[in-house]
Design a protein around this motif. Sequence first.
Motif, PDB file in Angstrom:
ATOM      1  N   ASP A 195       0.822  -1.209   0.000  1.00  0.00           N
ATOM      2  CA  ASP A 195       0.000   0.000   0.000  1.00  0.00           C
ATOM      3  C   ASP A 195       0.856   1.259   0.000  1.00  0.00           C
ATOM      4  O   ASP A 195       0.536   2.247  -0.674  1.00  0.00           O
ATOM      5  CB  ASP A 195      -0.925   0.002   1.220  1.00  0.00           C
ATOM      6  CG  ASP A 195      -2.262  -0.668   0.933  1.00  0.00           C
ATOM      7  OD1 ASP A 195      -2.338  -1.391  -0.076  1.00  0.00           O
ATOM      8  OD2 ASP A 195      -3.209  -0.476   1.705  1.00  0.00           O
ATOM      9  N   PHE A 196       1.931   1.227   0.794  1.00  0.00           N
ATOM     10  CA  PHE A 196       2.816   2.399   0.843  1.00  0.00           C
ATOM     11  C   PHE A 196       3.451   2.636  -0.536  1.00  0.00           C
ATOM     12  O   PHE A 196       3.522   3.781  -0.998  1.00  0.00           O
ATOM     13  CB  PHE A 196       3.908   2.185   1.890  1.00  0.00           C
ATOM     14  CG  PHE A 196       4.843   3.357   2.035  1.00  0.00           C
ATOM     15  CD1 PHE A 196       4.464   4.485   2.755  1.00  0.00           C
ATOM     16  CD2 PHE A 196       6.097   3.343   1.443  1.00  0.00           C
ATOM     17  CE1 PHE A 196       5.317   5.571   2.879  1.00  0.00           C
ATOM     18  CE2 PHE A 196       6.947   4.425   1.553  1.00  0.00           C
ATOM     19  CZ  PHE A 196       6.556   5.544   2.285  1.00  0.00           C
ATOM     20  N   LYS A 197       3.872   1.562  -1.175  1.00  0.00           N
ATOM     21  CA  LYS A 197       4.460   1.665  -2.512  1.00  0.00           C
ATOM     22  C   LYS A 197       3.443   2.201  -3.518  1.00  0.00           C
ATOM     23  O   LYS A 197       3.764   3.043  -4.361  1.00  0.00           O
ATOM     24  CB  LYS A 197       4.963   0.287  -2.949  1.00  0.00           C
ATOM     25  CG  LYS A 197       5.672   0.276  -4.301  1.00  0.00           C
ATOM     26  CD  LYS A 197       6.138  -1.134  -4.639  1.00  0.00           C
ATOM     27  CE  LYS A 197       6.783  -1.181  -6.030  1.00  0.00           C
ATOM     28  NZ  LYS A 197       7.200  -2.565  -6.380  1.00  0.00           N
ATOM     29  N   TYR A 198       2.188   1.746  -3.387  1.00  0.00           N
ATOM     30  CA  TYR A 198       1.131   2.220  -4.284  1.00  0.00           C
ATOM     31  C   TYR A 198       0.882   3.721  -4.087  1.00  0.00           C
ATOM     32  O   TYR A 198       0.670   4.454  -5.049  1.00  0.00           O
ATOM     33  CB  TYR A 198      -0.146   1.430  -4.032  1.00  0.00           C
ATOM     34  CG  TYR A 198      -1.271   1.772  -4.986  1.00  0.00           C
ATOM     35  CD1 TYR A 198      -1.185   1.465  -6.339  1.00  0.00           C
ATOM     36  CD2 TYR A 198      -2.415   2.424  -4.533  1.00  0.00           C
ATOM     37  CE1 TYR A 198      -2.212   1.788  -7.217  1.00  0.00           C
ATOM     38  CE2 TYR A 198      -3.452   2.754  -5.402  1.00  0.00           C
ATOM     39  CZ  TYR A 198      -3.338   2.433  -6.731  1.00  0.00           C
ATOM     40  OH  TYR A 198      -4.336   2.759  -7.599  1.00  0.00           O
ATOM     41  N   GLY A 199       0.908   4.156  -2.823  1.00  0.00           N
ATOM     42  CA  GLY A 199       0.755   5.580  -2.538  1.00  0.00           C
ATOM     43  C   GLY A 199       1.873   6.397  -3.147  1.00  0.00           C
ATOM     44  O   GLY A 199       1.649   7.497  -3.674  1.00  0.00           O
TER      45      GLY A 199
ATOM     46  N   SER B 219       2.659   9.819 -10.163  1.00  0.00           N
ATOM     47  CA  SER B 219       1.862   9.861 -11.390  1.00  0.00           C
ATOM     48  C   SER B 219       1.278  11.240 -11.672  1.00  0.00           C
ATOM     49  O   SER B 219       0.834  11.515 -12.783  1.00  0.00           O
ATOM     50  CB  SER B 219       0.727   8.840 -11.320  1.00  0.00           C
ATOM     51  OG  SER B 219      -0.233   9.217 -10.332  1.00  0.00           O
ATOM     52  N   SER B 220       1.268  12.110 -10.667  1.00  0.00           N
ATOM     53  CA  SER B 220       0.743  13.471 -10.844  1.00  0.00           C
ATOM     54  C   SER B 220       1.874  14.482 -10.659  1.00  0.00           C
ATOM     55  O   SER B 220       2.386  14.644  -9.554  1.00  0.00           O
ATOM     56  CB  SER B 220      -0.373  13.744  -9.825  1.00  0.00           C
ATOM     57  OG  SER B 220      -0.709  15.122  -9.809  1.00  0.00           O
ATOM     58  N   LYS B 221       2.251  15.141 -11.729  1.00  0.00           N
ATOM     59  CA  LYS B 221       3.343  16.127 -11.644  1.00  0.00           C
ATOM     60  C   LYS B 221       2.978  17.264 -10.685  1.00  0.00           C
ATOM     61  O   LYS B 221       3.838  17.765  -9.953  1.00  0.00           O
ATOM     62  CB  LYS B 221       3.644  16.698 -13.029  1.00  0.00           C
ATOM     63  CG  LYS B 221       4.313  15.720 -13.981  1.00  0.00           C
ATOM     64  CD  LYS B 221       4.612  16.391 -15.318  1.00  0.00           C
ATOM     65  CE  LYS B 221       5.267  15.413 -16.281  1.00  0.00           C
ATOM     66  NZ  LYS B 221       5.529  16.041 -17.610  1.00  0.00           N
TER      67      LYS B 221
ATOM     68  N   GLU C  83      -2.189  21.879 -17.020  1.00  0.00           N
ATOM     69  CA  GLU C  83      -2.107  20.506 -17.519  1.00  0.00           C
ATOM     70  C   GLU C  83      -3.011  19.578 -16.716  1.00  0.00           C
ATOM     71  O   GLU C  83      -3.685  18.709 -17.272  1.00  0.00           O
ATOM     72  CB  GLU C  83      -0.659  20.005 -17.445  1.00  0.00           C
ATOM     73  CG  GLU C  83       0.268  20.677 -18.438  1.00  0.00           C
ATOM     74  CD  GLU C  83       1.711  20.230 -18.254  1.00  0.00           C
ATOM     75  OE1 GLU C  83       1.984  19.450 -17.301  1.00  0.00           O
ATOM     76  OE2 GLU C  83       2.573  20.656 -19.045  1.00  0.00           O
ATOM     77  N   SER C  84      -3.051  19.777 -15.395  1.00  0.00           N
ATOM     78  CA  SER C  84      -3.892  18.951 -14.535  1.00  0.00           C
ATOM     79  C   SER C  84      -5.366  19.164 -14.833  1.00  0.00           C
ATOM     80  O   SER C  84      -6.151  18.222 -14.904  1.00  0.00           O
ATOM     81  CB  SER C  84      -3.613  19.276 -13.060  1.00  0.00           C
ATOM     82  OG  SER C  84      -4.447  18.532 -12.211  1.00  0.00           O
TER      83      SER C  84
END
Length: 426
Positions: A215-219, A225-227, A412-413
């Motif tokens: 989960d920590f890695k996924y976070g 993934s979001s600049k 961009e976002s």
Amino acid sequence: MKKFAEIFRNRSFTKLFLANFTSQMGSTIGLTAFMFFLLDRFSSQPAYATITELMYSVPMLAVFFLIGVFADRMDRQKIAIYCDWISAGLSVALIAAIYVGWMPLVFAVLFLRSAVQKFFFPAEHGMVQGILKKEDYTTAAGLNQLVMSLFMLFGNGLGVLAYWSVGIYGAILVDTLSFIISALLIQKTDVSNEARLPNGSHTLKDLNIQMVFKDFKYGFKYVLSSKLLFTLIIGFFIFGIVNGGFSVMPIFILKYKLAPDTYEQYSIVIGFVFGIGVLIGSFIASLLSQKVKLYHLISVGLIISGSFTALASLPNNIYLFLGILFISALALPLINVGIGGWLPSIIDPKMMGRVQGLISPLNMLSHSLTLAFIAYSFPALLTIEMLYWIVGGCLAIVGVFYMIVLPKLAEESGSAVKESAVEQGI
């Protein structure tokens, strides 16, 4: 003011807001009183005061990989309640440790209490995000800034007054009572299952080491993934340096430069001036946030606050110092309201805990490194003026960086969100 009145009609938010306020009070008064207790008893060893602040920040580095996962996988309401009750118990243990007088034991209890408290805020923030509408996030950020300004205004003063009037033991008893009140408020708050358990129900048995690190890695991947999110989080490392410096710098400049004999009394004045500046700035920032782009608010706040923090090192007159510090404080809410109102709108509610679990340790890492650096280098290698230059420079540099990159990333976002909505047929 109308916006503030509207948001307080939400009873769940009101109770969580008051619980957050009292829990922060429990973290502030006793710690401030304890710092003055150490400065009185060990006046020739300022490192003890710095170590006290380290016991507030270092525990984050021990539990950072757990707090976000717990806030996203476990019942957020129960986490917040248990944090307050355990902190109340550890406050009583702290009184016993101070009575014994063995400093390693005192710092160990401070460390444990702080570690437990680190689980509170991701859980509380996650619940708030779940009970508010998206358009209310900036208003809630403004209210949180008002709470911070009240603690800046009264925190040190209350800590010193508690120390003078009821002693160190009485001050820590105030902490204990504050944690208990916070726990009771959260216990009586009506929070939906979706806000409490955004990823479904889990038990402690489910949270094995493999799942926690997964989960920590996924976070971490989610942030990368979001600049825009990644860029904002980079700034939190610098903010940690600032927080670490400001936690001891005002007391040090009073004791070792401006008012050596009356630094305790003037620390109350500094808290009052700084708090008034942030309080007024909070109202200004709340109004501006409805009319100005949030990235402009953040950048301008950083540059103004950083510049005047560096300038505050120059005066030898305490009243001129207070005037410059007031302007620096006035600009700080522009940063906090801007970021506090922006982050919840770009973070998936299911990921709030894990993102906070990355932001908080990054902030505390630089906070702790700064305090360790100050403990080692001041006054042997650095003067108090140099500390102000370092902290002010960090703020201003991040302000310029954000002024350059945030407008483009925000555009961009926004475009990415619109494209996603079109693809989904919204």
